[in-house]
Design a protein around this motif. Structure first.
Motif, PDB file in Angstrom:
ATOM      1  N   GLU A   1       0.826  -1.198   0.000  1.00 46.38           N
ATOM      2  CA  GLU A   1       0.000   0.000   0.000  1.00 46.38           C
ATOM      3  C   GLU A   1       0.859   1.246   0.000  1.00 46.38           C
ATOM      4  O   GLU A   1       0.424   2.311  -0.421  1.00 46.38           O
ATOM      5  CB  GLU A   1      -0.941  -0.006   1.213  1.00 46.38           C
ATOM      6  CG  GLU A   1      -2.043  -1.048   1.072  1.00 46.38           C
ATOM      7  CD  GLU A   1      -2.765  -1.285   2.390  1.00 46.38           C
ATOM      8  OE1 GLU A   1      -2.919  -0.334   3.162  1.00 46.38           O
ATOM      9  OE2 GLU A   1      -3.154  -2.442   2.622  1.00 46.38           O
ATOM     10  N   SER A   2       2.104   1.085   0.490  1.00 47.77           N
ATOM     11  CA  SER A   2       2.996   2.235   0.509  1.00 47.77           C
ATOM     12  C   SER A   2       4.412   1.726   0.729  1.00 47.77           C
ATOM     13  O   SER A   2       4.624   0.863   1.576  1.00 47.77           O
ATOM     14  CB  SER A   2       2.594   3.180   1.640  1.00 47.77           C
ATOM     15  OG  SER A   2       3.682   4.027   1.942  1.00 47.77           O
ATOM     16  N   ASP A   3       5.385   2.210  -0.057  1.00 46.55           N
ATOM     17  CA  ASP A   3       6.735   1.738   0.199  1.00 46.55           C
ATOM     18  C   ASP A   3       7.557   2.809   0.914  1.00 46.55           C
ATOM     19  O   ASP A   3       8.773   2.740   0.980  1.00 46.55           O
ATOM     20  CB  ASP A   3       7.419   1.222  -1.081  1.00 46.55           C
ATOM     21  CG  ASP A   3       7.751   2.328  -2.054  1.00 46.55           C
ATOM     22  OD1 ASP A   3       7.321   3.463  -1.812  1.00 46.55           O
ATOM     23  OD2 ASP A   3       8.435   2.031  -3.042  1.00 46.55           O
ATOM     24  N   ASP A   4       6.852   3.793   1.482  1.00 44.54           N
ATOM     25  CA  ASP A   4       7.517   4.767   2.336  1.00 44.54           C
ATOM     26  C   ASP A   4       7.685   4.167   3.734  1.00 44.54           C
ATOM     27  O   ASP A   4       6.756   3.539   4.255  1.00 44.54           O
ATOM     28  CB  ASP A   4       6.638   6.031   2.402  1.00 44.54           C
ATOM     29  CG  ASP A   4       7.145   7.012   3.427  1.00 44.54           C
ATOM     30  OD1 ASP A   4       8.281   7.473   3.263  1.00 44.54           O
ATOM     31  OD2 ASP A   4       6.405   7.300   4.386  1.00 44.54           O
TER      32      ASP A   4
ATOM     33  N   GLN B   1       4.995   5.294   6.456  1.00 39.59           N
ATOM     34  CA  GLN B   1       3.621   4.825   6.266  1.00 39.59           C
ATOM     35  C   GLN B   1       3.512   3.321   6.361  1.00 39.59           C
ATOM     36  O   GLN B   1       2.584   2.792   6.976  1.00 39.59           O
ATOM     37  CB  GLN B   1       3.107   5.312   4.912  1.00 39.59           C
ATOM     38  CG  GLN B   1       2.709   6.774   4.961  1.00 39.59           C
ATOM     39  CD  GLN B   1       2.016   7.202   3.692  1.00 39.59           C
ATOM     40  OE1 GLN B   1       1.885   6.413   2.758  1.00 39.59           O
ATOM     41  NE2 GLN B   1       1.597   8.444   3.655  1.00 39.59           N
TER      42      GLN B   1
ATOM     43  N   LYS C   1       1.314   1.063   8.984  1.00 42.74           N
ATOM     44  CA  LYS C   1       0.304   0.074   8.572  1.00 42.74           C
ATOM     45  C   LYS C   1       0.619  -1.318   9.099  1.00 42.74           C
ATOM     46  O   LYS C   1      -0.268  -2.067   9.482  1.00 42.74           O
ATOM     47  CB  LYS C   1       0.221   0.034   7.050  1.00 42.74           C
ATOM     48  CG  LYS C   1      -0.441   1.286   6.490  1.00 42.74           C
ATOM     49  CD  LYS C   1      -1.261   0.949   5.268  1.00 42.74           C
ATOM     50  CE  LYS C   1      -2.235   2.055   4.923  1.00 42.74           C
ATOM     51  NZ  LYS C   1      -1.738   2.960   3.899  1.00 42.74           N
TER      52      LYS C   1
END
Lengths: 186, 127
Positions: free
Chosen positions: A162-165, A168, A172
């Motif tokens: 959902e996010s590769d930061d 974040q 999650k």
């Protein structure tokens, strides 16, 4: 939960320092006792022979395992930690069930609904046992799989990125478990 | 007694369903990592549910069964983690269409096996 059965260099170093201060005997006996109780539950028999062999095996097995990290008495003595440890179990079960349904949906979809990748997340937990349980919990939750860890960085294979930061992704994947483990392991 | 039997049977059925989904995942998923995800882990819930269902049929087995379930819960993530880590170290690239491999980026070009996997994935993304 006796999660800590793999010797990791960091833990062993820590326990060696501790055992210099305190006699290792109580710890060894506690491990023997726990293993013996497991034996009795598994064999479900109170015959003298069974009990004797069980004690022998437990004493031998404890020789190899008593150094493993685990919840000490301290967790049981501190009500808040104990409470959070008890709350953690239903939370984990809920997460596992939720994620299982999610993965089931992905497997059954006409087109595979996956967006896989390995992301890096970061944990605030300091204790090695806490990190071990965190990594195990992440892996137990389908959809996320701990591939590797380096200090406070975990590398997670995520079936639906959902996010590769880092921030974040950490929020999650890690934050939910961390909330409990932070209290349990202080 | 009757009620327990019915609940036990239902739990076992749902557990079997999850085990089936795990097997289906093995066939459908594109690469090793995703197969580990579905194959080893959807089965955790499947095993717990079917064992608990069995335990409701034979209440005297329940303590033993939960000990077995606990063992599965503790060892299952360890084995899937060990598999995934070993395979990644050996240099198996992620399937085409994967978003990113942060672990490969982290190691950079240190290990020869990972250099190969980098080339392989780059070639795949270009193709």
């Amino acid at each position: 939960m006796q999660g800590g059965r793999i010797p990791r260099p960091a833990d062993c170093a820590g326990t060696k320092v501790m055992s210099k201060k305190k006699s290792p005997l109580p710890r060894y006996l506690a491990t023997t006792g726990l293993l013996w109780v497991m034996w009795v539950v598994l064999t479900a028999s109170f015959a003298v022979q069974e009990l004797a062999v069980g004690l022998l095996v437990a004493a031998l097995a404890a020789l190899f395992t008593w150094r493993s990290p685990r919840f000490g008495g301290s967790v049981l003595m501190m009500p808040k930690r104990f409470l959070y440890a008890m709350l953690y179990i239903p939370y984990l079960v809920k997460e596992i069930a939720k994620a299982n349904v999610d993965v089931a949906r992905r497997v059954l979809g006409k087109k595979l609904l996956i967006k896989p990748g390995i992301v890096k997340v970061r944990t605030r937990l300091k204790s090695p046992l806490g990190r071990l349980i965190l990594a195990n919990s992440i892996t137990l939750t389908p959809g996320t799989l701990s591939v590797d860890m380096r200090d406070e960085d975990f590398f997670i294979h995520w079936i639906n990125v959902e996010s590769d930061d880092i921030q974040q992704a950490s929020r999650k994947i890690v934050a939910g478990f961390e909330k409990y483990l932070e209290v349990i392991f202080g | 007694m009757q009620v327990l039997d019915v609940i036990g049977a239902l739990l076992t059925l749902v557990g079997a369903l999850f085990l089936f989904l795990a097997a289906l995942g093995l066939v459908r998923m594109p690469d090793f990592y995703n197969r580990v995800q579905t194959g080893t882990k959807a089965s955790t819930l499947g095993v717990i549910l079917s064992l608990t269902g069995l335990g409701l049929h034979h209440p005297e087995w329940l303590p033993k069964i939960w000990l077995v379930a606990l063992f599965v819960v503790i060892t299952n993530p360890l084995s899937s983690h060990a598999l995934a880590r070993a395979v990644h170290r050996a240099g198996l690239p992620l399937a085409k269409g994967s978003i990113r491999d942060a672990l490969r980026d982290e190691y950079g070009l240190e290990s020869p096996a990972l250099v190969e996997s980098k080339v392989a994935t780059d070639a795949e993304t270009e193709a």
